[in-house]
Design a protein around this motif. Structure first.
Motif, PDB file in Angstrom:
ATOM      1  N   MET A  67      20.194 -38.806  16.850  1.00  0.00           N
ATOM      2  CA  MET A  67      20.741 -38.994  18.179  1.00  0.00           C
ATOM      3  C   MET A  67      20.069 -40.546  18.587  1.00  0.00           C
ATOM      4  O   MET A  67      19.390 -40.920  17.819  1.00  0.00           O
ATOM      5  N   ASP A  68      21.221 -41.209  19.078  1.00  0.00           N
ATOM      6  CA  ASP A  68      20.949 -42.428  19.556  1.00  0.00           C
ATOM      7  C   ASP A  68      20.821 -42.584  21.127  1.00  0.00           C
ATOM      8  O   ASP A  68      20.602 -41.455  21.782  1.00  0.00           O
ATOM      9  N   THR A  69      20.646 -43.740  21.606  1.00  0.00           N
ATOM     10  CA  THR A  69      20.506 -43.720  23.271  1.00  0.00           C
ATOM     11  C   THR A  69      21.561 -43.143  23.897  1.00  0.00           C
ATOM     12  O   THR A  69      21.335 -42.912  25.129  1.00  0.00           O
ATOM     13  N   ALA A  70      22.734 -42.782  23.262  1.00  0.00           N
ATOM     14  CA  ALA A  70      23.680 -42.161  24.149  1.00  0.00           C
ATOM     15  C   ALA A  70      23.137 -40.660  24.503  1.00  0.00           C
ATOM     16  O   ALA A  70      23.773 -39.944  25.222  1.00  0.00           O
ATOM     17  N   GLY A  71      22.304 -40.244  23.586  1.00  0.00           N
ATOM     18  CA  GLY A  71      21.666 -38.808  23.796  1.00  0.00           C
ATOM     19  C   GLY A  71      21.040 -38.722  25.298  1.00  0.00           C
ATOM     20  O   GLY A  71      21.089 -37.754  25.748  1.00  0.00           O
ATOM     21  N   LEU A  72      20.594 -39.814  25.720  1.00  0.00           N
ATOM     22  CA  LEU A  72      20.180 -39.766  27.153  1.00  0.00           C
ATOM     23  C   LEU A  72      21.192 -39.776  28.250  1.00  0.00           C
ATOM     24  O   LEU A  72      21.092 -38.964  29.133  1.00  0.00           O
ATOM     25  N   GLU A  73      22.372 -39.895  27.857  1.00  0.00           N
ATOM     26  CA  GLU A  73      23.407 -39.784  28.759  1.00  0.00           C
ATOM     27  C   GLU A  73      23.812 -38.255  28.729  1.00  0.00           C
ATOM     28  O   GLU A  73      24.171 -37.656  29.727  1.00  0.00           O
ATOM     29  N   PHE A  74      23.866 -37.693  27.464  1.00  0.00           N
ATOM     30  CA  PHE A  74      23.827 -36.284  27.427  1.00  0.00           C
ATOM     31  C   PHE A  74      23.078 -35.521  28.260  1.00  0.00           C
ATOM     32  O   PHE A  74      23.543 -34.548  28.930  1.00  0.00           O
ATOM     33  N   LEU A  75      21.794 -35.957  28.124  1.00  0.00           N
ATOM     34  CA  LEU A  75      20.867 -35.124  29.050  1.00  0.00           C
ATOM     35  C   LEU A  75      20.970 -35.454  30.526  1.00  0.00           C
ATOM     36  O   LEU A  75      20.759 -34.395  31.664  1.00  0.00           O
ATOM     37  N   GLU A  76      21.593 -36.574  31.021  1.00  0.00           N
ATOM     38  CA  GLU A  76      21.703 -36.802  32.457  1.00  0.00           C
ATOM     39  C   GLU A  76      23.142 -35.868  32.962  1.00  0.00           C
ATOM     40  O   GLU A  76      23.189 -35.346  34.065  1.00  0.00           O
ATOM     41  N   VAL A  77      23.993 -35.921  32.085  1.00  0.00           N
ATOM     42  CA  VAL A  77      25.046 -34.758  32.444  1.00  0.00           C
ATOM     43  C   VAL A  77      24.689 -33.483  32.636  1.00  0.00           C
ATOM     44  O   VAL A  77      25.172 -32.863  33.546  1.00  0.00           O
ATOM     45  N   LEU A  78      23.688 -32.930  31.660  1.00  0.00           N
ATOM     46  CA  LEU A  78      22.981 -31.713  31.929  1.00  0.00           C
ATOM     47  C   LEU A  78      22.340 -31.500  33.150  1.00  0.00           C
ATOM     48  O   LEU A  78      22.427 -30.817  33.961  1.00  0.00           O
ATOM     49  N   ARG A  79      21.397 -32.629  33.392  1.00  0.00           N
ATOM     50  CA  ARG A  79      20.662 -32.531  34.740  1.00  0.00           C
ATOM     51  C   ARG A  79      21.454 -32.670  36.099  1.00  0.00           C
ATOM     52  O   ARG A  79      21.260 -32.086  37.028  1.00  0.00           O
ATOM     53  N   ASP A  80      22.310 -33.515  35.994  1.00  0.00           N
ATOM     54  CA  ASP A  80      23.594 -33.768  37.197  1.00  0.00           C
ATOM     55  C   ASP A  80      24.209 -32.216  37.365  1.00  0.00           C
ATOM     56  O   ASP A  80      24.525 -32.100  38.528  1.00  0.00           O
ATOM     57  N   HIS A  81      24.784 -31.635  36.258  1.00  0.00           N
ATOM     58  CA  HIS A  81      25.202 -30.372  36.575  1.00  0.00           C
ATOM     59  C   HIS A  81      24.210 -29.357  37.010  1.00  0.00           C
ATOM     60  O   HIS A  81      24.474 -28.898  38.174  1.00  0.00           O
ATOM     61  N   GLY A  82      22.956 -29.190  36.695  1.00  0.00           N
ATOM     62  CA  GLY A  82      21.950 -28.474  37.250  1.00  0.00           C
ATOM     63  C   GLY A  82      21.900 -28.686  38.788  1.00  0.00           C
ATOM     64  O   GLY A  82      21.550 -27.792  39.729  1.00  0.00           O
ATOM     65  N   ARG A  83      21.940 -30.049  39.152  1.00  0.00           N
ATOM     66  CA  ARG A  83      21.773 -30.303  40.592  1.00  0.00           C
ATOM     67  C   ARG A  83      22.808 -30.117  41.384  1.00  0.00           C
ATOM     68  O   ARG A  83      22.770 -29.503  42.526  1.00  0.00           O
TER      69      ARG A  83
END
Length: 226
Positions: A67-83
């Protein structure tokens, strides 16, 4: 059903596959492959296809090996979906290099979505360490780029070592030290020294630059006197 994203890295084509299943109203997702550019889009597409009424989303990250720093965007997508849908989301079972990325980013390696930087909750700690986290991410990007360059350079370096072993009867370790010493003596990147050596071994290949030839000769001469 699995979502895929085409993820290009130097020298090869990789794919992130997001498999999953439903357990009652709980979605169990299992990404496999690499979290790089395009992975966040694949996750967003997968989440959009979850059944209406999904009450929880859990990701098993043990199948992600890079994983590179794009993995943090992956986590943001998951977090935003949950919210957005008011459902709990987790991303657990990190290991290897991706776990190292989370550590450098200052995130919880057990579940980074629980970290202050990603849970959306204001925290004085976030502002206090924001600059440090930015510096860590910069170092992380440099580390990833060095890793990519090393992967791309490995074949030509191994080929150059083979040429030295066959031509001068040295061992693999000796060939490596010769290349490294020639790199230092000529102030030339090791992979460029290796490319010059392999190029001259080809039919009608050009000779290495003079500074590289001189450095290789000196490195070989030092080996013979040891």
């Amino acid at each position: 059903m699995a979502s895929t994203a085409s993820l290009a890295l130097p020298g090869r084509q990789e794919t992130l596959v997001i498999g999953g299943r439903m357990d009652a109203d709980r979605a169990l997702l299992a990404p496999r492959g690499e979290l790089v550019r395009g992975s966040a889009r694949a996750l967003a597409e997968k989440l959009a296809r979850l059944p209406v009424g999904t009450a929880r989303i859990d990701l098993d990250m043990s199948g992600v090996h890079f994983m590179d720093t794009a993995g943090l965007e992956f986590l943001e997508v998951l977090r935003d979906h949950g919210r957005r849908w008011s459902v709990p989301v987790t991303a657990t079972r990190w290991n290897g290099q991706p776990r190292r990325i989370l550590e450098l980013a200052g995130l919880d390696t057990t579940d980074p979505l629980s970290s202050p930087a990603l849970d959306g909750t204001p925290s004085p700690v976030v502002s206090a360490v924001a600059r440090e986290r930015e510096e860590r991410l910069h170092l992380l990007q440099e580390e990833i780029e060095q890793l990519r360059q090393a992967i791309a350079s490995r074949p030509v370096i191994d080929q150059a070592r083979g040429i030295l072993m066959a031509t001068h009867g040295c061992t693999s370790d000796e060939a490596w030290h010769i290349l490294r010493e020639a790199s230092q003596l000529s102030n030339t990147k090791l992979r460029d020294v290796a490319r010059s050596l392999t190029a001259c071994a080809e039919a009608e290949g050009a000779a290495p630059p003079e500074e590289v030839r001189t450095a290789l000769s000196r490195a070989l001469a030092r080996r013979s006197t040891r």
